[in-house]
Scaffold this motif. Structure first.
Motif, mmCIF file in Angstrom:
data_model
loop_
_atom_site.group_PDB
_atom_site.id
_atom_site.type_symbol
_atom_site.label_atom_id
_atom_site.label_comp_id
_atom_site.label_asym_id
_atom_site.label_seq_id
_atom_site.Cartn_x
_atom_site.Cartn_y
_atom_site.Cartn_z
ATOM 1 N N LEU A 137 -3.299 -16.710 48.709
ATOM 2 C CA LEU A 137 -2.194 -16.615 49.184
ATOM 3 C C LEU A 137 -1.367 -17.820 49.239
ATOM 4 O O LEU A 137 -0.219 -17.651 48.502
ATOM 5 C CB LEU A 137 -2.639 -16.138 50.723
ATOM 6 C CG LEU A 137 -3.213 -14.831 51.029
ATOM 7 C CD1 LEU A 137 -3.349 -15.162 52.580
ATOM 8 C CD2 LEU A 137 -2.040 -13.648 50.915
ATOM 9 N N TYR A 138 -1.229 -18.923 49.561
ATOM 10 C CA TYR A 138 -0.786 -19.695 49.669
ATOM 11 C C TYR A 138 -0.580 -20.354 47.557
ATOM 12 O O TYR A 138 0.797 -20.974 47.518
ATOM 13 C CB TYR A 138 -1.337 -21.429 50.280
ATOM 14 C CG TYR A 138 -1.079 -21.134 51.242
ATOM 15 C CD1 TYR A 138 0.212 -21.692 51.868
ATOM 16 C CD2 TYR A 138 -1.681 -21.220 52.811
ATOM 17 C CE1 TYR A 138 0.382 -21.346 53.486
ATOM 18 C CE2 TYR A 138 -1.332 -21.373 53.841
ATOM 19 C CZ TYR A 138 -0.308 -21.256 54.321
ATOM 20 O OH TYR A 138 -0.599 -21.375 55.022
ATOM 21 N N SER A 139 -1.643 -19.874 47.247
ATOM 22 C CA SER A 139 -0.868 -20.060 45.352
ATOM 23 C C SER A 139 0.142 -19.054 45.156
ATOM 24 O O SER A 139 1.450 -19.791 44.424
ATOM 25 C CB SER A 139 -1.925 -19.755 44.906
ATOM 26 O OG SER A 139 -3.032 -20.922 44.463
ATOM 27 N N ALA A 140 0.000 -18.109 45.843
ATOM 28 C CA ALA A 140 0.969 -17.083 45.759
ATOM 29 C C ALA A 140 2.663 -17.180 46.117
ATOM 30 O O ALA A 140 3.657 -17.000 45.596
ATOM 31 C CB ALA A 140 0.271 -15.941 46.024
ATOM 32 N N GLY A 141 2.359 -17.628 47.524
ATOM 33 C CA GLY A 141 3.904 -18.444 47.810
ATOM 34 C C GLY A 141 4.503 -18.623 46.921
ATOM 35 O O GLY A 141 5.758 -19.209 46.545
ATOM 36 N N ALA A 142 3.649 -20.322 46.342
ATOM 37 C CA ALA A 142 3.630 -20.914 45.574
ATOM 38 C C ALA A 142 4.893 -20.607 44.402
ATOM 39 O O ALA A 142 5.608 -21.833 43.784
ATOM 40 C CB ALA A 142 2.719 -22.122 45.597
ATOM 41 N N PHE A 143 4.559 -19.640 43.881
ATOM 42 C CA PHE A 143 5.558 -18.659 42.947
ATOM 43 C C PHE A 143 6.917 -19.194 43.482
ATOM 44 O O PHE A 143 7.702 -19.524 42.266
ATOM 45 C CB PHE A 143 4.724 -17.850 42.467
ATOM 46 C CG PHE A 143 5.849 -17.081 41.408
ATOM 47 C CD1 PHE A 143 5.464 -16.951 40.660
ATOM 48 C CD2 PHE A 143 6.673 -16.259 41.739
ATOM 49 C CE1 PHE A 143 6.134 -16.416 39.275
ATOM 50 C CE2 PHE A 143 7.493 -15.581 40.357
ATOM 51 C CZ PHE A 143 7.315 -15.720 39.552
ATOM 52 N N GLY A 144 6.868 -18.537 44.356
ATOM 53 C CA GLY A 144 7.983 -18.707 44.414
ATOM 54 C C GLY A 144 9.113 -19.947 44.748
ATOM 55 O O GLY A 144 10.221 -20.145 44.480
#
Length: 303
Positions: free
Chosen positions: A185-192
């Motif tokens: 989840l935090y990896s996905a958010g780091a896309f932003g």
């Protein structure tokens, strides 16, 4: 002729240590080391029992893997840097000949050796991280030219794989399902976050044909997308923490998220102007949430 010979010999000389350090960009090591320490905290293993693995892991995700990725990137961007940033170690000639490539190759080998001596899961994560590092910058893939694959690769390696490495190094095993869910989840958010990082080069990306999201979608739309991508995974983190009975930390993450939303409102007024400011404020709240969540998973202070 004598001048050519002298220049050729000079080009073959090993670079100075300080120039190698500049090439490896130590300032970029902080994000993966932070994520690694979150992985360490989430494992819930006493540091005293695994301190050699802690030290090896920090060296691995910082100077070895992240530093190597910087060397790879600068080597394959050396022609562009010769125009845009001629003072960098490779285009300036301070790291001459093939030494830029050799540093990247040596760093890759050293990272693999350290990872192999640490843990099989750490070794697997390191292999994947290095593969992404080369694929990001080197042809034929050059993932950095894509506004989707480039930020995805960096987000996964800087946040997810390094968190995984910290947890695996401490536990000596594959991380738990809870840890895997949170790091993804935090990896996905780091896309932003990575999309916002592309704002600083939007003019150059358009000129060079690099299809970053700010260059293809436009700055305003890319900024809104980045904000949504950062918010949604954190909402999921809050929901999972509540489900796992970590109410206090869920409240902390929710409060940090509210703070980010307030800062995003200003960011969206003028993304090009306020992105550096947001990276220093909103992104800081994001990574503090990562640590708080990791402490909850590791059972620190009963959180």
């Amino acid at each position: 002729m004598a001048r050519v010979t002298t220049l050729s010999l000079a080009a073959a000389q090993p670079p100075r240590f300080r120039d190698v350090v500049e090439l490896l960009k130590p300032i970029t090591w902080f994000p993966p080391i932070w994520a690694f320490l979150c992985g360490v905290a989430s494992a819930g293993i006493p540091l005293s029992s695994r301190w050699p693995f802690l030290i090896a892991g920090i060296a691995l995700v910082g100077p070895l893997v992240c530093g190597t990725s910087q060397a790879v990137n600068d080597w394959f961007d050396r022609h562009v840097d010769a125009i845009n940033e001629p003072g960098r170690p490779i285009p300036s000639g301070r790291i001459a000949g093939q030494w830029g490539l050799w540093i990247a190759v040596i760093g890759t080998g050293a990272a693999l050796l350290v990872a192999a001596a640490t843990d099989r899961w750490v070794f697997a994560a390191t292999c994947l991280g290095l593969a992404f590092a080369w694929a990001y910058s080197a042809p034929p893939l050059r993932l950095k030219q894509s506004g989707i694959w480039g930020p995805s690769a960096v987000a996964l390696t800087y946040e997810g794989l390094t968190w995984f490495t910290g947890a695996a190094a401490m536990a000596g095993a594959f991380p738990s399902r809870r840890i895997m869910a949170i790091l993804l989840l935090y990896s996905a958010g780091a896309f932003g976050i990575m999309t916002l990082n592309d704002f600083k080069a939007v003019a150059g990306d358009r000129a060079m044909g690099i299809r970053s999201l700010p260059a293809t979608l436009g700055v305003d739309r890319a900024a809104r997308l980045a904000c949504v991508v950062m918010v949604v995974p954190q909402c999921a983190v809050v929901a999972l923490l509540l489900h796992w009975q970590h109410q206090l930390v869920a409240a902390v993450i929710a409060a940090l998220l509210v703070g980010q939303l307030a800062l995003m409102a200003r960011l969206l007024r003028d993304p090009l102007r306020f992105t550096p400011w947001y990276n220093a404020t909103g992104t800081s709240l994001y990574v503090l949430g990562m640590l708080a969540t990791a402490l909850a998973l590791g059972g620190v202070l009963g959180l």
